[in-house]
Design a protein around this motif. Structure first.
Motif, short mmCIF file in Angstrom:
data_model
loop_
_atom_site.label_atom_id
_atom_site.label_comp_id
_atom_site.label_asym_id
_atom_site.label_seq_id
_atom_site.Cartn_x
_atom_site.Cartn_y
_atom_site.Cartn_z
N PRO A 46 0.81 -1.22 0.00
CA PRO A 46 0.00 0.00 0.00
C PRO A 46 0.84 1.27 0.00
CG PRO A 46 -0.64 -1.48 1.80
CD PRO A 46 0.64 -2.01 1.24
N SER A 47 0.18 2.37 -0.32
CA SER A 47 0.86 3.67 -0.33
C SER A 47 -0.18 4.78 -0.36
CB SER A 47 1.74 3.80 -1.57
OG SER A 47 2.10 5.14 -1.78
N LEU A 48 0.14 5.88 0.27
CA LEU A 48 -0.63 7.12 0.08
C LEU A 48 0.23 8.12 -0.67
CD1 LEU A 48 -3.02 8.95 2.45
CD2 LEU A 48 -1.15 10.22 1.44
N ARG A 49 1.38 8.50 -0.06
CA ARG A 49 2.22 9.55 -0.62
C ARG A 49 2.88 9.13 -1.94
NH1 ARG A 49 1.39 10.23 4.52
NH2 ARG A 49 1.51 7.98 4.47
N THR A 50 3.44 7.94 -1.97
CA THR A 50 4.21 7.53 -3.15
C THR A 50 3.32 7.44 -4.38
OG1 THR A 50 5.69 6.32 -1.69
CG2 THR A 50 5.77 5.76 -4.03
N ARG A 51 2.18 6.81 -4.22
CA ARG A 51 1.28 6.66 -5.36
C ARG A 51 0.76 8.02 -5.83
NH1 ARG A 51 -3.91 2.69 -6.42
NH2 ARG A 51 -4.67 3.90 -8.18
N VAL A 109 8.83 0.52 -8.93
CA VAL A 109 8.43 -0.67 -8.16
C VAL A 109 8.45 -0.37 -6.66
CG1 VAL A 109 9.04 -3.07 -7.60
CG2 VAL A 109 9.41 -2.20 -9.92
N ARG A 110 7.36 -0.73 -5.99
CA ARG A 110 7.36 -0.79 -4.52
C ARG A 110 7.17 -2.24 -4.12
NH1 ARG A 110 4.45 2.64 0.22
NH2 ARG A 110 6.29 3.87 -0.26
N ALA A 111 8.14 -2.80 -3.43
CA ALA A 111 8.08 -4.21 -3.00
C ALA A 111 8.79 -4.34 -1.66
CB ALA A 111 8.73 -5.11 -4.04
N VAL A 145 15.42 -0.11 0.68
CA VAL A 145 15.81 1.30 0.81
C VAL A 145 14.68 2.12 0.20
CG1 VAL A 145 18.32 1.04 0.87
CG2 VAL A 145 17.15 1.17 -1.34
N HIS A 146 14.69 3.42 0.46
CA HIS A 146 13.63 4.30 -0.05
C HIS A 146 14.29 5.57 -0.59
CE1 HIS A 146 9.77 5.90 -0.71
NE2 HIS A 146 9.23 5.80 0.50
N PRO A 147 14.94 5.46 -1.76
CA PRO A 147 15.73 6.59 -2.26
C PRO A 147 14.92 7.85 -2.58
CG PRO A 147 15.62 4.83 -3.90
CD PRO A 147 15.05 4.28 -2.64
N CYS A 148 13.67 7.70 -2.98
CA CYS A 148 12.85 8.90 -3.25
C CYS A 148 12.60 9.67 -1.96
CB CYS A 148 11.53 8.51 -3.91
SG CYS A 148 11.74 7.78 -5.55
N GLN A 149 12.41 8.92 -0.86
CA GLN A 149 12.24 9.59 0.43
C GLN A 149 13.52 10.31 0.83
OE1 GLN A 149 9.08 9.05 2.07
NE2 GLN A 149 9.72 10.93 3.06
N GLU A 150 14.65 9.72 0.49
CA GLU A 150 15.94 10.37 0.79
C GLU A 150 16.04 11.73 0.12
OE1 GLU A 150 19.52 7.92 0.34
OE2 GLU A 150 18.22 6.17 0.24
N HIS A 295 9.87 12.89 9.82
CA HIS A 295 9.49 11.48 9.70
C HIS A 295 8.93 11.30 8.30
CE1 HIS A 295 7.08 7.84 10.17
NE2 HIS A 295 7.80 7.56 11.26
N CYS A 296 9.11 10.11 7.74
CA CYS A 296 8.67 9.88 6.35
C CYS A 296 7.15 9.83 6.21
CB CYS A 296 9.29 8.60 5.82
SG CYS A 296 8.78 7.12 6.73
N LEU A 297 6.44 9.53 7.29
CA LEU A 297 5.00 9.26 7.29
C LEU A 297 4.71 7.98 6.49
CD1 LEU A 297 3.49 12.85 6.84
CD2 LEU A 297 4.05 11.65 8.97
N PRO A 298 3.73 7.20 6.87
CA PRO A 298 2.77 7.44 7.94
C PRO A 298 3.42 7.25 9.33
CG PRO A 298 2.42 5.23 7.05
CD PRO A 298 3.47 5.88 6.19
N1 CP Z 1 6.59 7.85 2.93
C1 CP Z 1 5.93 7.03 2.08
O1 CP Z 1 6.53 6.35 1.24
O2 CP Z 1 4.58 7.07 2.21
P1 CP Z 1 3.57 6.02 1.56
O3 CP Z 1 3.90 4.67 2.19
O4 CP Z 1 2.19 6.50 1.92
O5 CP Z 1 3.80 5.98 0.09
#
Ligand code: CP
Length: 337
Positions: A46-51, A109-111, A145-150, A295-298
Motif C-alpha cells: 500500500p501507499s498514500l504519498r508515493t502513489r 516498483v514498490r516491493a 531502501v527508499h531513495p525517493c524519500q531520501e 518522519h517519512c510518514l505514515p
Molecule cells: N513515505 C511514504 O513512502 O509514504 P507512503 O507509504 O504513503 O507511500
C-alpha cells in the motif's frame, strides 16, 4: 540508461542537480518535459504519498502513469529463475519487465520485504529482477531502501538549513522509535545514507545493539561520512543523541536478529516505548530546542512522536511529504528526458 535503485549508485553532485531542479519545479510545477511518455507504477504494497506523488508528478510533466497491483488486478508474478510455476504466479518477471518496457518509458516498483528471512529479503530480488530484465529505467519506490524519500528529506533540510552546503557538519540523529509491529528498515537505511552523503555528522540512536541496521548500510553511511570528513556514531543513550541535534529523524524498525521470529522480539521491543520523540527530548536539541523533527510518514501519533512535536513549529513532516512530488519529478525528468 541508468536505474534509480539506491542513492549509493549516484554521487552527491548528481543528486544535488536533481534537488536544484526540484526547487525549480516547485516554483513552476507544470512543465511538459515528458509529453507523450509513460511510466508503469507497480505496487506490491500500500501507499498514500508515493502513489499520489508519482501519479500527479507524471501528469504535471505531461506523462501518463499506469498503476498496477500484481496479484490484485494484475497477474501475480514469479521471480525465481528456473521455477516450475505450479503456484499462484501466472507469469514471470522476465516477461513482465520486457513487456512493460515495450509499452512504457520507465518502471517504478514498490516491493517490501516478506519479513521472513532477512538473508533472502536483503537481496532485494523483486526490484533487482526488474532491473535485470527491463530495457527502460527502473525506479525504486521503496524496497529495502527508499531513495525517493531520501531526496525529499534532503531537499527539505536544505530549504530549512540554508542551501546545498548548509547540511555540512550539522548533527543528524536517526532515532529508533517504538511501533506495535516490526517495520521495514528501508527508511532507516536510507536516512543514514543520505545524511552521511550530504556531509552531516550522523548519530544512530537505538535501544541496543540488536537494533543496529544491516552492515551493508552502516558501511555505506560510514564510507560517505569518512569521505566528507564526518562521523557516523551509534549510541543507545537518548540524552547523548539528542544533545545539540540539528535534526531528529524518527523511524521504527524490527531488530534484524529476530527477523521472521517476531514473537521473540515483541517483549524486547515493548521495553523501549520511551524512545518516543517528545518535547522533553527535543528541548535538548541545538539552539535550546530549535532542532528540527521529521518522519517519512505514515506515523502513529503518541506512539512514535507526541502530538506536540509533530504539530510543532519545528516539524518538517508535511514539507518532506510535499517534496516527494518535486524531487521525483526532477528524477523522472533526468532519467526519461
Ligand atoms: N513515505 C511514504 O513512502 O509514504 P507512503 O507509504 O504513503 O507511500
Amino acid at each position: 540508461m541508468r536505474h534509480f535503485l539506491t542513492t549509493e549508485d549516484w554521487t552527491r553532485a548528481e543528486l544535488q542537480r536533481w534537488l536544484d531542479d526540484a526547487r525549480e519545479l516547485k516554483t513552476n510545477p507544470l512543465q511538459p518535459r515528458l509529453r507523450g511518455k509513460s511510466i508503469a507504477l507497480l505496487f506490491f504494497n500500500p501507499s498514500l504519498r508515493t502513489r499520489t506523488s508519482f501519479e500527479l508528478g507524471a501528469h504535471q510533466l505531461g506523462a501518463k502513469a499506469i498503476v498496477l497491483e500484481p496479484g490484485k488486478g494484475a497477474w501475480p508474478i514469479e521471480f525465481e529463475d528456473g521455477a516450475i510455476m505450479d503456484g499462484d504466479a501466472e507469469e514471470h518477471v522476465r516477461e513482465v519487465a520486457r513487456v512493460l518496457s515495450r509499452y512504457c518509458d520507465a518502471i517504478a516498483v514498490r516491493a517490501f520485504p516478506k519479513f521472513q528471512d532477512w538473508s533472502v529479503d536483503r537481496e532485494d530480488r523483486v526490484i533487482r529482477q526488474f532491473a535485470a530484465h527491463a530495457t527502460v529505467p527502473v525506479i525504486n519506490m521503496e524496497t529495502i531502501v527508499h531513495p525517493c524519500q531520501e531526496l525529499a528529506l534532503m531537499l527539505t533540510l536544505q530549504e530549512r538549513l540554508g542551501g546545498p552546503q548548509a547540511t555540512d557538519g550539522r548533527k543528524f540523529v536517526l532515532t529508533w522509535t517504538y511501533h506495535p509491529r516490526p517495520l521495514n528498515t528501508a527508511v532507516a537505511n536510507s536516512a543514514l545514507m543520505i545524511a552521511a552523503k550530504f556531509g552531516m555528522d550522523v548519530t544512530l540512536l537505538c535501544p541496543e545493539s540488536r537494533y543496529v541496521l544491516d552492515d551493508r548500510y552502516m558501511r555505506a553511511a560510514l564510507r560517505s561520512a569518512q569521505a566528507q570528513g564526518r562521523q557516523l556514531h551509534v549510541t543507545h543513550d537518548i540524552a547523548e543523541a539528542y544533545d545539540g541535534a540539528d535534526v531528529v529523524y524518527a523511524k521504527s524498525w524490527g531488530a534484524l536478529p529476530f527477523f521472521g521470529d517476531w514473537a521473540r522480539e515483541r517483549p524486547i521491543r515493548d521495553e523501549y516505548k520511551h524512545f518516543i520523540v517528545d518535547a522533553e527530548k527535543m528541548r535538548r536539541t541545538a539552539g535550546g530546542g530549535q532542532g528540527y523533527f521529521s518522519h517519512c510518514l505514515p506515523a502513529r501519533r503518541n506512539i512514535k512522536v507526541t502530538d506536540e512535536v509533530i504539530d510543532g513549529p519545528r516539524s518538517l513532516v508535511i514539507d518532506e511529504a510535499e517534496n516527494r512530488l518535486h524531487v521525483q519529478k526532477a528524477m523522472l525528468s533526468a532519467l526519461l528526458a
